[in-house]
Design a protein around this motif. Structure first.
Motif, PDB file in Angstrom:
ATOM      1  N   GLN A 290       0.833  -1.208   0.000  1.00  0.00           N
ATOM      2  CA  GLN A 290       0.000   0.000   0.000  1.00  0.00           C
ATOM      3  C   GLN A 290       0.868   1.259   0.000  1.00  0.00           C
ATOM      4  OE1 GLN A 290      -2.954   0.158   3.064  1.00  0.00           O
ATOM      5  NE2 GLN A 290      -3.935  -1.770   2.474  1.00  0.00           N
ATOM      6  N   ILE A 291       1.901   1.259   0.838  1.00  0.00           N
ATOM      7  CA  ILE A 291       2.788   2.425   0.901  1.00  0.00           C
ATOM      8  C   ILE A 291       3.474   2.636  -0.439  1.00  0.00           C
ATOM      9  CG2 ILE A 291       4.841   3.398   2.008  1.00  0.00           C
ATOM     10  CD1 ILE A 291       4.094   1.828   4.532  1.00  0.00           C
ATOM     11  N   ARG A 292       3.927   1.554  -1.061  1.00  0.00           N
ATOM     12  CA  ARG A 292       4.648   1.657  -2.330  1.00  0.00           C
ATOM     13  C   ARG A 292       3.748   2.212  -3.436  1.00  0.00           C
ATOM     14  NH1 ARG A 292       6.210  -3.187  -2.444  1.00  0.00           N
ATOM     15  NH2 ARG A 292       8.262  -2.948  -1.497  1.00  0.00           N
ATOM     16  N   ARG A 293       2.462   1.875  -3.392  1.00  0.00           N
ATOM     17  CA  ARG A 293       1.539   2.336  -4.436  1.00  0.00           C
ATOM     18  C   ARG A 293       1.107   3.780  -4.225  1.00  0.00           C
ATOM     19  NH1 ARG A 293      -1.091  -2.732  -3.549  1.00  0.00           N
ATOM     20  NH2 ARG A 293      -2.702  -1.619  -2.350  1.00  0.00           N
ATOM     21  N   SER A 294       1.283   4.322  -3.039  1.00  0.00           N
ATOM     22  CA  SER A 294       0.760   5.656  -2.728  1.00  0.00           C
ATOM     23  C   SER A 294       1.599   6.731  -3.397  1.00  0.00           C
ATOM     24  CB  SER A 294       0.743   5.869  -1.218  1.00  0.00           C
ATOM     25  OG  SER A 294       2.067   5.954  -0.722  1.00  0.00           O
ATOM     26  N   GLU A 295       0.929   7.835  -3.737  1.00  0.00           N
ATOM     27  CA  GLU A 295       1.628   8.992  -4.285  1.00  0.00           C
ATOM     28  C   GLU A 295       2.254   9.795  -3.144  1.00  0.00           C
ATOM     29  OE1 GLU A 295       2.082   9.948  -7.431  1.00  0.00           O
ATOM     30  OE2 GLU A 295       1.121   8.111  -8.130  1.00  0.00           O
ATOM     31  N   PRO A 296       3.422  10.382  -3.356  1.00  0.00           N
ATOM     32  CA  PRO A 296       4.016  11.218  -2.301  1.00  0.00           C
ATOM     33  C   PRO A 296       3.134  12.425  -2.015  1.00  0.00           C
ATOM     34  CG  PRO A 296       5.253  11.433  -4.355  1.00  0.00           C
ATOM     35  CD  PRO A 296       4.279  10.309  -4.562  1.00  0.00           C
ATOM     36  N   LEU A 297       3.035  12.792  -0.731  1.00  0.00           N
ATOM     37  CA  LEU A 297       2.233  13.951  -0.355  1.00  0.00           C
ATOM     38  C   LEU A 297       2.805  15.215  -0.982  1.00  0.00           C
ATOM     39  CD1 LEU A 297      -0.104  15.031   1.318  1.00  0.00           C
ATOM     40  CD2 LEU A 297       1.439  15.236   3.265  1.00  0.00           C
ATOM     41  N   VAL A 298       4.133  15.329  -1.019  1.00  0.00           N
ATOM     42  CA  VAL A 298       4.803  16.433  -1.691  1.00  0.00           C
ATOM     43  C   VAL A 298       5.457  15.861  -2.944  1.00  0.00           C
ATOM     44  CG1 VAL A 298       6.564  18.218  -1.518  1.00  0.00           C
ATOM     45  CG2 VAL A 298       5.212  17.614   0.484  1.00  0.00           C
ATOM     46  N   PRO A 299       5.004  16.236  -4.163  1.00  0.00           N
ATOM     47  CA  PRO A 299       5.498  15.594  -5.383  1.00  0.00           C
ATOM     48  C   PRO A 299       7.007  15.740  -5.540  1.00  0.00           C
ATOM     49  CG  PRO A 299       3.561  16.940  -5.830  1.00  0.00           C
ATOM     50  CD  PRO A 299       3.984  17.244  -4.435  1.00  0.00           C
ATOM     51  N   GLY A 300       7.607  14.778  -6.228  1.00  0.00           N
ATOM     52  CA  GLY A 300       9.031  14.848  -6.545  1.00  0.00           C
ATOM     53  C   GLY A 300       9.808  13.613  -6.176  1.00  0.00           C
ATOM     54  N   ALA A 301       9.386  12.901  -5.144  1.00  0.00           N
ATOM     55  CA  ALA A 301      10.127  11.727  -4.696  1.00  0.00           C
ATOM     56  C   ALA A 301      10.115  10.641  -5.771  1.00  0.00           C
ATOM     57  CB  ALA A 301       9.525  11.191  -3.400  1.00  0.00           C
ATOM     58  N   THR A 302      11.219   9.901  -5.857  1.00  0.00           N
ATOM     59  CA  THR A 302      11.327   8.822  -6.831  1.00  0.00           C
ATOM     60  C   THR A 302      10.475   7.631  -6.433  1.00  0.00           C
ATOM     61  OG1 THR A 302      13.598   9.530  -7.286  1.00  0.00           O
ATOM     62  CG2 THR A 302      12.954   7.322  -8.038  1.00  0.00           C
ATOM     63  N   GLN A 303      10.447   7.310  -5.154  1.00  0.00           N
ATOM     64  CA  GLN A 303       9.742   6.131  -4.676  1.00  0.00           C
ATOM     65  C   GLN A 303       9.552   6.243  -3.164  1.00  0.00           C
ATOM     66  OE1 GLN A 303      12.319   2.594  -4.896  1.00  0.00           O
ATOM     67  NE2 GLN A 303      14.064   3.990  -5.114  1.00  0.00           N
ATOM     68  N   ALA A 304       8.635   5.424  -2.630  1.00  0.00           N
ATOM     69  CA  ALA A 304       8.497   5.322  -1.182  1.00  0.00           C
ATOM     70  C   ALA A 304       9.642   4.472  -0.635  1.00  0.00           C
ATOM     71  CB  ALA A 304       7.155   4.684  -0.820  1.00  0.00           C
ATOM     72  N   VAL A 305      10.193   4.881   0.496  1.00  0.00           N
ATOM     73  CA  VAL A 305      11.277   4.130   1.137  1.00  0.00           C
ATOM     74  C   VAL A 305      10.674   3.373   2.319  1.00  0.00           C
ATOM     75  CG1 VAL A 305      13.495   4.266   2.309  1.00  0.00           C
ATOM     76  CG2 VAL A 305      12.991   5.808   0.396  1.00  0.00           C
ATOM     77  N   LEU A 306      10.668   2.053   2.226  1.00  0.00           N
ATOM     78  CA  LEU A 306      10.026   1.201   3.221  1.00  0.00           C
ATOM     79  C   LEU A 306      10.964   0.887   4.367  1.00  0.00           C
ATOM     80  CD1 LEU A 306       8.371  -1.285   0.707  1.00  0.00           C
ATOM     81  CD2 LEU A 306       7.397   0.819   1.653  1.00  0.00           C
ATOM     82  N   GLY A 307      10.391   0.395   5.472  1.00  0.00           N
ATOM     83  CA  GLY A 307      11.204  -0.047   6.588  1.00  0.00           C
ATOM     84  C   GLY A 307      11.999  -1.292   6.233  1.00  0.00           C
ATOM     85  N   GLU A 308      13.044  -1.555   7.034  1.00  0.00           N
ATOM     86  CA  GLU A 308      13.952  -2.666   6.731  1.00  0.00           C
ATOM     87  C   GLU A 308      14.352  -3.338   8.038  1.00  0.00           C
ATOM     88  OE1 GLU A 308      17.086  -2.344   3.499  1.00  0.00           O
ATOM     89  OE2 GLU A 308      18.323  -2.204   5.284  1.00  0.00           O
ATOM     90  N   GLY A 309      14.239  -4.665   8.079  1.00  0.00           N
ATOM     91  CA  GLY A 309      14.623  -5.406   9.269  1.00  0.00           C
ATOM     92  C   GLY A 309      13.606  -6.482   9.596  1.00  0.00           C
TER      93      GLY A 309
END
Length: 470
Positions: A290-309
């Protein structure tokens, strides 16, 4: 006496070149006569070679010049030259003196131009042209007529190109013309009002929209004329409906008052709540999709950065938002601040691979400066926008302790502003055992080596305390 002749309209380039020559020669405003020549026709103009070194002015002065040159006042160039002369001769903060007669007059010119630009944005209406003759491009073409008070045609061009990029259109005004063919913008000379154009679906759409938003209980003809002067009415199809709507307003208001109030139906929220529960993600992987599919709130970002671990990690570390390198690689804490965090974890004896690393905000926010993307801190509203994702994420990971790096992460986890340097240490988060410390980027910004070493030692000590608490 020096005579400077500029082209008709808003000749910003000519004014800048003239000011450079005059500043280099130390020519006072009283020794300069400014005049305006005839405009050029369609086509590019070749600028004369520049004489004199660039003139460095405060940004506010530069912005004021860009606007005021669009005014129709014949004295605008002389006024602006006087402003530049005074700024270059010791009055760098002149624009802060709002009571100064020169500043006051220029501010009025600036306001008039900005209002004229706003009116053109709001009141210009396109009409469809008849189909092109056989053999020519048969696509739809549109034309608009507008009568600005000032030389704003070139200033408004980017707005209309962006708004109507997919259309072929022409804007005609007594001050100049614009033509856009979906690829190239061309400027032209002043035009005369075209013959009346037949109403089309654009006109019908504007009228229906205006009628649907008209509130008869708030009719104020005086305010309407002030905000939408009559000079624009002839080119605005929706204004044809105004007289009838104003005449019928009292009757419509009376009918509204006499109508029986409808009792609202009682709605049972159980089904809606159950539907929302079914839509909630059932796993961390689904949440990340869901996070990956969402549009950035402020346009410009290349992609959503997810948690890791790993899920079930004893410690979850929450940062502010991805940086430039994180945005490009799609992983948290891989930039300079992330490398410093890795080194501090090693010094504290903590295995980074056993931690869960994430950010309060999932998209990179920045301003472009040349080829560089400069990080901008998220606002409280942006942090709130992403908070549901963060709390859901922690719910799947189930850490024993959540470490907030910096004020943004602490705000997301506590829903209140946190003074990190004063409140660092254990803290109760919303539903989680927490610990607050500085963000590694804070250490990178410290000026002196000694101060940086001391702050880094304190940061490592905080990580050791967090590990012991976990």
């Amino acid at each position: 006496m020096h005579t400077i002749t500029l082209r008709e309209g808003a000749d910003l380039g000519g004014f800048r070149q003239a000011v450079r020559r005059l500043a280099a020669a130390r020519t006072a405003p009283d020794a300069v006569l400014w005049s305006v020549g005839t405009p050029s026709l369609f086509g590019d103009e070749t600028s004369p070679s520049e004489d004199g070194a660039p003139v460095f002015l405060p940004q506010a002065v530069g912005r004021l010049i860009e606007t005021v040159v669009c005014h129709s006042d014949p004295e605008r160039y002389a006024l602006l030259h006087r402003l530049v002369w005074r700024v270059l001769n010791g009055e760098r903060a002149l624009l802060d003196q709002h009571a100064d007669p020169l500043v006051h007059r220029l501010e009025r010119l600036d306001k008039a131009v900005r209002r004229d630009i706003h009116k053109m944005h709001a009141f210009l209406r396109f009409r469809a042209l008849p189909p092109a003759p056989p053999g020519l491009d048969g696509g739809e073409r549109y034309v608009a007529w507008f009568e600005p008070d000032h030389h704003i045609v070139e200033a408004v061009a980017p707005f209309f190109v962006e708004r109507f990029e997919s259309m072929v259109w022409t804007i005609l005004t007594p001050k100049g013309s614009l033509h856009w063919d979906r690829q190239r913008l061309m400027t032209g000379p002043p035009a005369e009002r075209p013959d009346a154009l037949a109403d089309d679906r654009f006109a019908e759409g504007w009228q229906r929209y205006y009628e649907s938003t008209f509130n008869p209980a708030r009719v104020n003809p005086t305010a309407m004329r002030a905000e939408m002067p009559r000079k624009y009415w002839a080119n605005m199809p929706e204004t044809a409906a105004i007289p009838a709507m104003v005449r019928s307003a009292p009757t419509r208001v009376q009918a509204m008052l006499e109508a029986e109030a409808a009792v609202p139906r009682r709605r049972m929220p159980e089904k809606a709540v159950a539907a929302m529960a079914r839509q909630a993600p059932e796993s961390l992987a689904e949440l990340n999709r869901q996070i990956r599919r969402s549009e950035p709130l402020v346009p410009g970002a290349t992609q959503a950065v997810l948690g890791e671990g790993p899920e079930g990690a004893a410690i979850a570390i929450v940062g502010e938002q991805p940086g430039d390198q994180e945005d490009r690689e799609g992983r948290p804490f891989v930039g300079p601040a992330g490398q410093l965090l890795t080194a501090a974890l090693e010094e504290a004896g903590i295995d980074r691979g056993g931690l869960y690393l994430t950010n309060a905000v999932k998209h990179f926010k920045f301003v472009q400066r040349g080829k560089r993307r400069i990080h901008q801190s998220p606002t409280a509203g942006e942090v709130k926008h992403y908070r549901w994702w963060l709390m859901s994420e922690l719910g799947f990971v189930r850490p024993r302790l959540v470490v907030a790096l910096g004020a943004t992460a602490a705000l997301a986890l506590t829903s209140r502003p946190v003074a990190v340097l004063r409140e660092r240490g254990p803290m109760a988060f919303d539903g989680w055992n927490g610990f607050v410390t500085v963000h590694p980027s804070y250490l990178l910004r410290l000026p002196g080596d000694e101060e940086r070493r001391r702050a880094q030692a304190e940061f490592v000590a905080d990580l050791r305390r967090a590990a012991a608490l976990a």
